[in-house]
Design a protein around this motif. Structure first.
Motif, PDB file in Angstrom:
ATOM      1  N   LYS A  94       0.870  -1.175   0.000  1.00 57.36           N
ATOM      2  CA  LYS A  94       0.000   0.000   0.000  1.00 57.36           C
ATOM      3  C   LYS A  94       0.903   1.220   0.000  1.00 57.36           C
ATOM      4  CE  LYS A  94      -3.677   2.401   2.328  1.00 57.36           C
ATOM      5  NZ  LYS A  94      -4.310   2.745   3.581  1.00 57.36           N
ATOM      6  N   SER A  95       0.819   2.006  -1.060  1.00 55.50           N
ATOM      7  CA  SER A  95       1.657   3.204  -1.120  1.00 55.50           C
ATOM      8  C   SER A  95       0.758   4.418  -1.346  1.00 55.50           C
ATOM      9  CB  SER A  95       2.693   3.073  -2.239  1.00 55.50           C
ATOM     10  OG  SER A  95       2.080   2.729  -3.451  1.00 55.50           O
ATOM     11  N   GLY A  96       0.561   5.181  -0.294  1.00 52.50           N
ATOM     12  CA  GLY A  96      -0.292   6.371  -0.372  1.00 52.50           C
ATOM     13  C   GLY A  96      -1.749   5.987  -0.559  1.00 52.50           C
ATOM     14  N   ASP A  97      -2.338   6.488  -1.636  1.00 51.63           N
ATOM     15  CA  ASP A  97      -3.758   6.235  -1.890  1.00 51.63           C
ATOM     16  C   ASP A  97      -3.993   5.062  -2.834  1.00 51.63           C
ATOM     17  OD1 ASP A  97      -4.376   8.316  -0.267  1.00 51.63           O
ATOM     18  OD2 ASP A  97      -4.599   9.790  -1.886  1.00 51.63           O
ATOM     19  N   LEU A 111      -4.171  -0.035  -7.859  1.00 48.98           N
ATOM     20  CA  LEU A 111      -5.603  -0.103  -7.548  1.00 48.98           C
ATOM     21  C   LEU A 111      -5.907   1.012  -6.554  1.00 48.98           C
ATOM     22  CD1 LEU A 111      -8.393  -1.599  -7.446  1.00 48.98           C
ATOM     23  CD2 LEU A 111      -7.408  -3.079  -5.713  1.00 48.98           C
ATOM     24  N   SER A 112      -6.692   1.991  -6.982  1.00 54.28           N
ATOM     25  CA  SER A 112      -7.011   3.129  -6.112  1.00 54.28           C
ATOM     26  C   SER A 112      -7.967   2.697  -5.004  1.00 54.28           C
ATOM     27  CB  SER A 112      -7.651   4.240  -6.939  1.00 54.28           C
ATOM     28  OG  SER A 112      -8.172   5.232  -6.090  1.00 54.28           O
ATOM     29  N   TYR A 113      -7.846   3.332  -3.851  1.00 55.49           N
ATOM     30  CA  TYR A 113      -8.747   2.991  -2.741  1.00 55.49           C
ATOM     31  C   TYR A 113     -10.174   3.468  -3.021  1.00 55.49           C
ATOM     32  CZ  TYR A 113      -8.728   7.809  -0.926  1.00 55.49           C
ATOM     33  OH  TYR A 113      -8.897   9.162  -0.764  1.00 55.49           O
ATOM     34  N   VAL A 127      -8.750  -3.297   2.936  1.00 52.43           N
ATOM     35  CA  VAL A 127      -7.889  -4.129   2.084  1.00 52.43           C
ATOM     36  C   VAL A 127      -6.521  -4.250   2.753  1.00 52.43           C
ATOM     37  CG1 VAL A 127      -6.856  -4.404  -0.207  1.00 52.43           C
ATOM     38  CG2 VAL A 127      -9.079  -3.305   0.013  1.00 52.43           C
ATOM     39  N   GLN A 128      -6.095  -5.485   2.963  1.00 51.22           N
ATOM     40  CA  GLN A 128      -4.804  -5.741   3.605  1.00 51.22           C
ATOM     41  C   GLN A 128      -3.825  -6.335   2.594  1.00 51.22           C
ATOM     42  OE1 GLN A 128      -4.560  -4.667   6.690  1.00 51.22           O
ATOM     43  NE2 GLN A 128      -6.767  -4.262   6.791  1.00 51.22           N
ATOM     44  N   VAL A 129      -2.544  -6.198   2.891  1.00 47.92           N
ATOM     45  CA  VAL A 129      -1.518  -6.827   2.048  1.00 47.92           C
ATOM     46  C   VAL A 129      -1.698  -8.343   2.121  1.00 47.92           C
ATOM     47  CG1 VAL A 129       0.964  -7.242   1.787  1.00 47.92           C
ATOM     48  CG2 VAL A 129       0.130  -4.942   2.264  1.00 47.92           C
ATOM     49  N   GLY A 130      -1.724  -8.984   0.963  1.00 50.91           N
ATOM     50  CA  GLY A 130      -1.933 -10.436   0.909  1.00 50.91           C
ATOM     51  C   GLY A 130      -3.343 -10.820   0.509  1.00 50.91           C
ATOM     52  N   ASP A 131      -4.271  -9.844   0.516  1.00 48.78           N
ATOM     53  CA  ASP A 131      -5.656 -10.137   0.122  1.00 48.78           C
ATOM     54  C   ASP A 131      -5.750 -10.421  -1.377  1.00 48.78           C
ATOM     55  OD1 ASP A 131      -6.583  -9.819   2.640  1.00 48.78           O
ATOM     56  OD2 ASP A 131      -7.577  -7.892   2.323  1.00 48.78           O
ATOM     57  N   LEU A 132      -6.744 -11.230  -1.728  1.00 46.90           N
ATOM     58  CA  LEU A 132      -7.035 -11.484  -3.141  1.00 46.90           C
ATOM     59  C   LEU A 132      -8.103 -10.505  -3.594  1.00 46.90           C
ATOM     60  CD1 LEU A 132      -7.321 -15.389  -3.262  1.00 46.90           C
ATOM     61  CD2 LEU A 132      -5.341 -13.997  -3.783  1.00 46.90           C
TER      62      LEU A 132
END
Lengths: 247, 245
Positions: A94-97, A111-113, A127-132
């Protein structure tokens, strides 16, 4: 395009073509031609124009779609992003938005939030790191970073978004994916008869499967991977044995 | 003791071939399920295995990436058991590095790298048994692996070695002919267009003989392209038969 050239091309439909093969040479439209656009030829994947020639750049079977679209159908494992295609991605950072999503291509997609149903600056998606994530490309250009969204043109999720609490993710060839996503796929209907399941198929070759039990999920994934190099008759035999409890 | 007679009075070589006759070629594609493309090729007693990964993200530093085309990364290695005497360093020595560079230059001429900017294509080639013509076996195996991976190419790349013995050009040299001390030429050709991707020659050769030697090598490359054609066609027909629902 000359009709005789078109006829000679149609004769080669279904033939194996190889890199460097010359499909045909064409002459530029003459000044007296009424509508040169009417005879325009569309080159799909595996074909390229160099000067006044159309040459093959991938080995495979030449395919045709009415009226004038041609492409080469080849068994490819590595995915190249294309606009509008639905894919399964894995959130890597996740980098910024924006989230960075691995889609198995030559670079990570962003992928924008805000690209989720009901997402606002205040109401951010979980949304977490590792999610599909299951989404589709809005930008897929070789010169630009690919962009994913998890909403359709109306702003609805329409089946897209974060998924996969349980289940199993595995990779298959792009040829098998196209067979799974075909409108009347025998393969999918045969599998559903044996084991009712949830299945998410991405055009990037990733398949997520979840059945009632872990055992059924593993059997399904093994069956799908085995189907890659099987004829229809072999597949029916295998499925019959599995249904009878022979395996 | 006199040296080996590389060409008999009847025009036959050590292994019974005519001067321009090629060794028997056997090849298979899709030998590894995990790789994007793979191929195994036997050219006489020379056996090569090629694996292709990509196009994928650039590994390590992003500064290496090119904004307009893909990087081709080649690694050549020889199995420790590939030669009569066990090899100490399978790869990383000067000869392997040179061969890797030659392979890189060869495939940059054939692969449409401009379709995949900021990407990398990896080609790994291993010689399992060496009996001369290592470069040509590597190129031919890697070509099949690239075709298997579905990477767009301008044309096949076919390679062949050629030598010169007693004013006679020999095509597709074996180990004894290569190590005989004569001229050895390696040529990589794009057969349909006739363009040369790489030309390399060891030892000296009179200028008058160069054309005949190159002609022999080019003819051999075109023969190889027919063999590779049939291998690819056979593989694709098998695959399309299986996937036809």
């Amino acid at each position: 395009m000359d009709s005789s050239v078109h006829t000679s091309l149609l004769e080669r439909i279904g033939d194996v073509v190889l890199p460097g093969d010359l499909l045909f040479s064409f002459s530029p439209p003459e000044a007296g031609d009424a509508n040169p656009k009417a005879d325009r030829l569309i080159c799909g994947p595996g074909l390229r124009r160099s000067g006044a020639e159309i040459r093959v750049c991938r080995a495979g079977v030449l395919k045709h779609k009415q009226p004038n679209m041609y492409w080469v159908n080849c068994q490819q494992r590595r995915y190249v992003p294309a606009k509008g295609e639905s894919v399964i991605g894995i959130v890597t950072a996740k980098s910024g938005d924006v989230f960075k999503v691995d889609v198995g291509g030559s670079e990570q997609a962003s992928l924008s939030y805000l690209a989720f149903e009901g997402a606002t600056k205040r109401n951010r998606p979980n949304v977490q790191v590792g999610d599909l994530v299951f989404g589709q490309f809005t930008i897929a250009n070789k010169d630009m970073e690919p962009e994913l969204v998890c909403i359709d043109s109306c702003g609805r999720a329409n089946g897209m978004g974060v998924f996969g609490g349980d289940g199993l993710l595995f990779k298959v060839s792009l040829g098998l994916v196209r067979r799974l996503l075909a409108p009347q796929s025998d393969l999918v209907s045969d599998l559903e008869k044996m084991f009712p399941c949830e299945m998410v198929v991405g055009m990037n070759g990733r398949v997520w499967v979840k059945a009632r039990t872990v055992q059924h999920t593993l059997i399904l994934s093994n069956l799908l991977e085995a189907c890659e190099n099987m004829s229809t008759a072999q597949r029916h035999t295998l499925f019959r044995r599995v249904a009878d409890g022979g395996i | 003791m006199a040296g080996l007679e590389l060409l008999s009075d009847q025009g036959y070589r050590l292994d019974g071939r005519k001067a321009t006759e090629l060794r028997k070629v056997q090849a298979r594609m899709s030998v590894f399920a995990q790789a994007d493309g793979s191929a195994y090729l036997e050219q006489g007693n020379t056996k090569a295995l090629a694996v292709v990964y990509g196009p994928h993200e650039i590994r390590g530093s992003r500064s290496k990436s090119l904004h307009d085309r893909a990087i081709i990364n080649c690694q050549y290695s020889m199995a420790t058991f590939s030669t009569a005497e066990r090899k100490r360093r399978p790869h990383g020595d000067r000869k392997s590095s040179e061969m890797s560079l030659h392979l890189k230059q060869t495939f940059e001429a054939a692969v449409l790298t401009e379709l995949y900017p900021r990407s990398q294509i990896d080609i790994y080639v291993k010689i399992l048994q060496a009996d001369g013509g290592n470069y040509s076996a590597c190129v031919n195996a890697a070509t099949l692996a690239l075709v298997d991976a579905g990477i767009p190419m301008r044309d096949y790349v076919c390679a062949c070695s050629a030598g010169f013995v007693e004013d006679t050009p020999l095509a597709d040299l074996c180990h004894a002919e290569e190590s005989g001390g004569g001229t050895a030429l390696a040529l990589a050709l794009l057969p349909r267009s006739g363009n040369i991707a790489l030309l390399q020659m060891d030892a000296r050769l009179h200028q008058d003989h160069l054309d005949t030697l190159m002609e022999a090598a080019m003819t051999a490359c075109k023969e190889f392209s027919k063999v590779l054609d049939s291998v690819v066609r056979q593989h694709l027909e098998e695959v399309s038969d299986l996937t036809r629902d």
